[in-house]
Design a protein around this motif. Sequence first.
Motif, PDB file in Angstrom:
ATOM      1  N   ALA A  40      -1.990  -9.592   1.157  1.00 13.64           N
ATOM      2  CA  ALA A  40      -0.969  -8.546   1.083  1.00 13.64           C
ATOM      3  C   ALA A  40      -0.664  -8.221  -0.374  1.00 13.64           C
ATOM      4  N   VAL A  41      -0.197  -6.990  -0.596  1.00  8.89           N
ATOM      5  CA  VAL A  41       0.306  -6.561  -1.906  1.00  8.89           C
ATOM      6  C   VAL A  41       1.739  -6.093  -1.685  1.00  8.89           C
ATOM      7  N   HIS A  42       2.652  -6.595  -2.488  1.00 10.05           N
ATOM      8  CA  HIS A  42       4.062  -6.233  -2.353  1.00 10.05           C
ATOM      9  C   HIS A  42       4.543  -5.529  -3.610  1.00 10.05           C
ATOM     10  N   ILE A  43       5.086  -4.324  -3.421  1.00 10.53           N
ATOM     11  CA  ILE A  43       5.676  -3.559  -4.515  1.00 10.53           C
ATOM     12  C   ILE A  43       7.104  -3.211  -4.110  1.00 10.53           C
ATOM     13  N   ASN A  44       7.906  -2.793  -5.066  1.00  9.20           N
ATOM     14  CA  ASN A  44       9.279  -2.401  -4.780  1.00  9.20           C
ATOM     15  C   ASN A  44       9.594  -1.159  -5.595  1.00  9.20           C
ATOM     16  N   LEU A  45       9.504  -0.005  -4.962  1.00  2.00           N
ATOM     17  CA  LEU A  45       9.797   1.254  -5.635  1.00  2.00           C
ATOM     18  C   LEU A  45      11.116   1.824  -5.142  1.00  2.00           C
ATOM     19  N   LYS A  46      11.875   2.381  -6.066  1.00  2.00           N
ATOM     20  CA  LYS A  46      13.111   3.073  -5.719  1.00  2.00           C
ATOM     21  C   LYS A  46      12.754   4.468  -5.202  1.00  2.00           C
ATOM     22  N   PRO A  47      13.695   5.172  -4.557  1.00  2.00           N
ATOM     23  CA  PRO A  47      13.402   6.516  -4.028  1.00  2.00           C
ATOM     24  C   PRO A  47      12.899   7.501  -5.095  1.00  2.00           C
ATOM     25  N   LEU A  77      -1.236   3.161  -7.297  1.00  2.00           N
ATOM     26  CA  LEU A  77      -0.923   3.954  -6.113  1.00  2.00           C
ATOM     27  C   LEU A  77      -1.609   5.296  -6.235  1.00  2.00           C
ATOM     28  N   LYS A  78      -2.352   5.680  -5.195  1.00  2.00           N
ATOM     29  CA  LYS A  78      -3.144   6.912  -5.264  1.00  2.00           C
ATOM     30  C   LYS A  78      -2.745   7.931  -4.220  1.00  2.00           C
ATOM     31  N   GLN A  79      -1.821   7.584  -3.322  1.00  5.33           N
ATOM     32  CA  GLN A  79      -1.403   8.520  -2.285  1.00  5.33           C
ATOM     33  C   GLN A  79       0.113   8.563  -2.226  1.00  5.33           C
ATOM     34  N   GLY A  80       0.635   9.628  -1.653  1.00  5.41           N
ATOM     35  CA  GLY A  80       2.075   9.768  -1.508  1.00  5.41           C
ATOM     36  C   GLY A  80       2.710  10.340  -2.761  1.00  5.41           C
ATOM     37  N   LYS A  81       4.037  10.416  -2.761  1.00  9.14           N
ATOM     38  CA  LYS A  81       4.722  11.026  -3.901  1.00  9.14           C
ATOM     39  C   LYS A  81       4.796  10.099  -5.110  1.00  9.14           C
ATOM     40  N   CYS A  82       4.737   8.792  -4.917  1.00  9.60           N
ATOM     41  CA  CYS A  82       4.807   7.833  -6.026  1.00  9.60           C
ATOM     42  C   CYS A  82       3.398   7.403  -6.408  1.00  9.60           C
ATOM     43  N   GLN A  83       2.771   8.111  -7.306  1.00  9.34           N
ATOM     44  CA  GLN A  83       1.417   7.783  -7.731  1.00  9.34           C
ATOM     45  C   GLN A  83       1.432   7.175  -9.122  1.00  9.34           C
ATOM     46  N   GLY A  84       0.424   6.348  -9.390  1.00 11.75           N
ATOM     47  CA  GLY A  84       0.303   5.730 -10.699  1.00 11.75           C
ATOM     48  C   GLY A  84       0.356   4.218 -10.595  1.00 11.75           C
ATOM     49  N   SER A  85       0.529   3.574 -11.725  1.00 16.00           N
ATOM     50  CA  SER A  85       0.521   2.124 -11.822  1.00 16.00           C
ATOM     51  C   SER A  85       1.953   1.588 -11.722  1.00 16.00           C
TER      52      SER A  85
END
Length: 139
Positions: A40-47, A77-85
């Motif tokens: 698994a990969v776990h990230i935590n992005l805000k809205p 991240l390559k898909q969705g609105k939050c793209q990049g490292s």
Amino acid sequence: MRLRIIGCTLLLAGLLQPAWAQEQLFKTLKVEAGTPARVAVHINLKPDCTPGPLAEIKVRQMPAKGTLLLRRGKANLKQGKCQGSTPAQALFYMARAGYTGPDKIEYEVTTNAVHRVITIAIDVGKATTTSDRPDEMEL
């Protein structure tokens, strides 16, 4: 009468605890013996797509027939609105060389007010390839 007081006290104690959303997830994973596999990969992005604090990961049950490795790094991240490292944590599992059969891991992940308990049933098959060490793999 005493039983009612104890019951009410227990009920109130349960209601006054912090409001944590808790989820129980079950997954299965097929891997080859002696070959590292990303669990698994776990990230935590805000809205607004800015990174939040890294998730708190606590292993509840280590694998009986292999090893578990937690790595920190960056995920692309390559898909969705939050793209990049973005900062990330990844779990890798590697069964002992020559072992085939079942294994299991269980861990907890907490991000913000969400607490997940994740149980992964692992099916270890015969090795057909050789691979990199898990500490050298990309997240």
